[in-house]
Write a protein that holds these residues in place. Structure first.
Motif, short mmCIF file in Angstrom:
data_model
loop_
_atom_site.label_atom_id
_atom_site.label_comp_id
_atom_site.label_asym_id
_atom_site.label_seq_id
_atom_site.Cartn_x
_atom_site.Cartn_y
_atom_site.Cartn_z
N GLN A 61 46.14 76.62 29.51
CA GLN A 61 47.71 75.99 28.88
C GLN A 61 47.71 74.25 28.64
O GLN A 61 47.31 73.14 29.52
CB GLN A 61 48.75 75.32 30.30
CG GLN A 61 50.50 75.13 29.54
CD GLN A 61 51.45 74.99 30.69
OE1 GLN A 61 51.64 74.24 31.65
NE2 GLN A 61 51.94 76.15 30.23
N ASP A 116 49.11 70.84 27.93
CA ASP A 116 50.65 69.54 28.50
C ASP A 116 50.44 68.82 26.87
O ASP A 116 50.52 67.52 27.34
CB ASP A 116 50.46 69.70 29.46
CG ASP A 116 50.95 70.33 30.67
OD1 ASP A 116 49.74 70.74 31.56
OD2 ASP A 116 52.23 71.09 31.22
N VAL A 150 51.54 78.27 36.98
CA VAL A 150 50.70 76.91 36.15
C VAL A 150 50.29 75.81 37.50
O VAL A 150 50.97 75.56 37.53
CB VAL A 150 51.23 76.32 35.13
CG1 VAL A 150 50.94 74.78 34.15
CG2 VAL A 150 52.27 77.05 34.14
N ALA A 151 48.71 75.64 37.33
CA ALA A 151 48.49 74.99 38.21
C ALA A 151 47.17 74.31 36.84
O ALA A 151 46.71 74.87 36.56
CB ALA A 151 48.02 76.16 39.11
N GLY A 152 47.70 72.68 38.34
CA GLY A 152 46.75 72.03 36.89
C GLY A 152 45.79 71.16 38.66
O GLY A 152 44.83 71.60 38.88
N MET A 192 56.06 68.80 25.10
CA MET A 192 57.19 68.35 25.72
C MET A 192 57.26 67.08 25.31
O MET A 192 56.97 66.06 25.35
CB MET A 192 56.85 68.00 27.23
CG MET A 192 56.50 69.30 28.37
SD MET A 192 56.13 68.97 30.16
CE MET A 192 53.44 69.29 29.15
N VAL A 243 58.97 70.96 38.89
CA VAL A 243 58.58 69.43 38.67
C VAL A 243 59.43 68.56 37.44
O VAL A 243 59.63 69.34 36.73
CB VAL A 243 57.25 68.99 38.59
CG1 VAL A 243 56.11 69.41 39.88
CG2 VAL A 243 56.82 69.61 37.41
N ASP A 293 55.59 76.37 36.56
CA ASP A 293 55.55 74.81 36.16
C ASP A 293 55.42 74.07 36.85
O ASP A 293 56.45 73.33 36.75
CB ASP A 293 55.23 74.79 34.77
CG ASP A 293 54.30 73.50 34.62
OD1 ASP A 293 53.82 73.52 32.58
OD2 ASP A 293 53.50 73.65 35.01
N GLY A 326 50.78 66.55 39.75
CA GLY A 326 50.44 66.02 40.93
C GLY A 326 51.28 65.84 42.00
O GLY A 326 51.74 64.55 42.74
N GLN A 327 52.95 66.49 41.02
CA GLN A 327 54.47 66.04 41.71
C GLN A 327 54.22 67.23 42.75
O GLN A 327 54.40 68.16 42.80
CB GLN A 327 55.10 66.26 40.76
CG GLN A 327 54.85 65.38 39.71
CD GLN A 327 56.43 64.92 38.55
OE1 GLN A 327 57.10 63.82 39.05
NE2 GLN A 327 55.76 65.71 37.23
N PHE A 362 53.93 64.29 35.09
CA PHE A 362 53.14 64.49 35.27
C PHE A 362 52.47 65.54 36.17
O PHE A 362 53.31 65.70 36.76
CB PHE A 362 53.00 62.68 35.99
CG PHE A 362 53.33 61.61 35.20
CD1 PHE A 362 54.79 61.57 35.16
CD2 PHE A 362 52.57 60.76 34.34
CE1 PHE A 362 55.16 60.36 33.99
CE2 PHE A 362 52.88 60.05 34.22
CZ PHE A 362 53.98 59.64 33.61
N GLY A 367 53.43 72.01 40.27
CA GLY A 367 53.89 72.23 42.17
C GLY A 367 53.36 72.98 42.62
O GLY A 367 53.59 73.42 43.62
N ILE A 368 52.38 73.93 41.66
CA ILE A 368 52.24 75.34 42.71
C ILE A 368 50.47 74.41 43.28
O ILE A 368 49.86 73.94 42.42
CB ILE A 368 51.38 76.14 41.09
CG1 ILE A 368 52.92 76.47 40.29
CG2 ILE A 368 50.79 77.29 42.07
CD1 ILE A 368 54.06 77.41 41.75
N PRO A 394 59.20 67.13 34.04
CA PRO A 394 58.10 67.18 33.77
C PRO A 394 57.46 65.22 32.83
O PRO A 394 58.26 64.50 32.98
CB PRO A 394 58.82 68.07 32.46
CG PRO A 394 59.56 67.47 31.80
CD PRO A 394 59.47 67.89 33.23
C1 DX5 Z 1 54.00 68.56 33.74
C2 DX5 Z 1 53.06 69.83 33.70
C3 DX5 Z 1 52.13 69.81 34.63
C4 DX5 Z 1 51.24 70.68 35.11
C5 DX5 Z 1 50.75 70.99 35.71
O1 DX5 Z 1 54.64 67.95 33.25
O2 DX5 Z 1 53.19 70.35 33.23
O3 DX5 Z 1 53.21 70.52 35.70
O4 DX5 Z 1 51.19 71.59 34.00
O5 DX5 Z 1 50.55 69.94 37.23
P1 DX5 Z 1 49.91 70.31 38.68
O6 DX5 Z 1 49.70 71.63 38.97
O7 DX5 Z 1 49.72 69.60 39.04
O8 DX5 Z 1 51.31 69.89 39.17
#
Ligand code: DX5
Length: 220
Positions: free
Chosen positions: A34, A36, A196-198, A69, A140, A176, A146-147, A144, A178-179, A142
Motif C-alpha cells: 500500500q 500512502d 494494513v501494517a506499516g 489521502m 487512526v 488501516d 506509528g499511531q 502518520f 495501528g495494526i 490519517p
Molecule cells: C495513516 C496511514 C498509516 C499506515 C500504516 O495515514 O494510512 O495507517 O498506512 O501505519 P501504521 O501501521 O504504522 O499505523
C-alpha cells in the motif's frame, strides 16, 4: 481472499532504498503493497507521487494499492493507475461526487476503494456497495504511521461486515492504522479481511519476515 492478508504500507520505509524495501516486503510475505499518498492538505503530511510508485513497480509482482489521502483525488486517478496500482482508494470525505469517482476508477480498470476516517459514518458507502470493491476503515486519524489503534472502530468494522454480508456483494473490508500483534486479531475478529501494517512490520526488531509471520499467527 480465503485468509486475512497483511498489506504492507511503505509509509515508514527507508526512502533512500524504496525499491529494495518493496522487494523485502514482498519476500517477507505481505499480500499487497500500500502506497500512502498524502498532499499536506487533506492530511498534515506530504509523501509519494505516481512517479515514485512507477519506479518501484518492477521490484514486486504484488498488487499495489494507492491510498489517496488527498483533497482532490480525481485528477490523480489515471496517473496512479498508469503507475501500476490495481486498487485506488479515495476518501469519502474528499469526494462530493463519490458515485462518479468510483465509476472513473473502474473505467480505468482498477478496483475501487473508499476509506472512511474514524468520525465518518458508514452511511457514505451504504448505497454504493455495488459500485465498490473495497472499504477501508481507518483505525487512526490519517497522516502518520506509528499511531495508536482506535479500538472503538471495531464496532464500525462489525457493522460493515454485516452490511456487506447482507448485500450479497463481494466488497473487501480493510482496516488501516495501528495494526500490530495485539490489535490484528481484534480487527480480524470484527470482520476485516485485509490488515494494513506499516510500523509493526518496518520497525520490527526481528525484521520484516518475522513481523509478517507474527501478524499471520495473530489472526490464524
Ligand atoms: C495513516 C496511514 C498509516 C499506515 C500504516 O495515514 O494510512 O495507517 O498506512 O501505519 P501504521 O501501521 O504504522 O499505523
Amino acid at each position: 481472499l480465503t485468509e486475512p492478508a497483511i498489506v504492507g504500507s511503505v509509509l515508514g520505509a527507508d526512502y533512500a532504498r524504496l525499491g529494495e524495501e518493496v522487494a523485502d516486503l514482498t519476500a517477507a510475505g505481505v499480500g499487497r503493497i500500500q502506497w500512502d499518498v498524502m498532499d499536506r492538505r487533506f492530511v498534515p503530511n506530504l509523501t509519494f507521487g505516481p512517479d515514485v510508485v512507477a519506479a518501484c513497480r518492477g521490484h514486486s509482482d504484488l498488487h499495489f494499492e494507492a491510498h489517496l489521502m488527498v483533497q482532490e483525488p480525481d485528477p490523480l486517478l489515471a496517473d496512479f493507475a498508469a503507475a501500476g496500482c490495481g486498487t485506488l482508494i479515495v476518501h469519502a470525505e474528499t469526494c462530493p461526487h463519490l458515485h462518479r469517482t468510483l465509476a472513473r476508477i473502474r473505467d480505468l480498470g482498477c478496483r475501487a476503494g473508499v476509506a472512511v476516517n474514524p468520525s465518518t459514518p458508514l452511511g457514505f458507502v451504504r448505497h454504493l456497495l455495488d459500485q465498490l470493491d473495497q472499504v477501508v476503515i481507518m483505525t487512526v486519524n490519517p497522516g502518520f504511521g506509528g499511531q495508536d489503534y482506535i479500538a472503538s472502530m471495531e464496532e464500525k468494522v462489525a457493522e460493515l461486515r454485516s452490511l456487506v454480508d447482507r448485500s450479497g456483494t463481494a466488497v473487501t473490508i480493510e482496516v488501516d492504522g495501528g495494526i500490530s500483534r495485539s490489535t490484528a486479531r481484534r480487527a480480524w475478529c470484527a470482520g476485516a479481511e485485509l490488515l494494513v501494517a506499516g510500523s509493526a512490520v518496518l520497525a520490527h526488531p526481528d525484521g520484516k519476515r518475522a513481523a509478517v509471520a507474527e501478524l499471520h499467527r495473530a489472526v490464524a
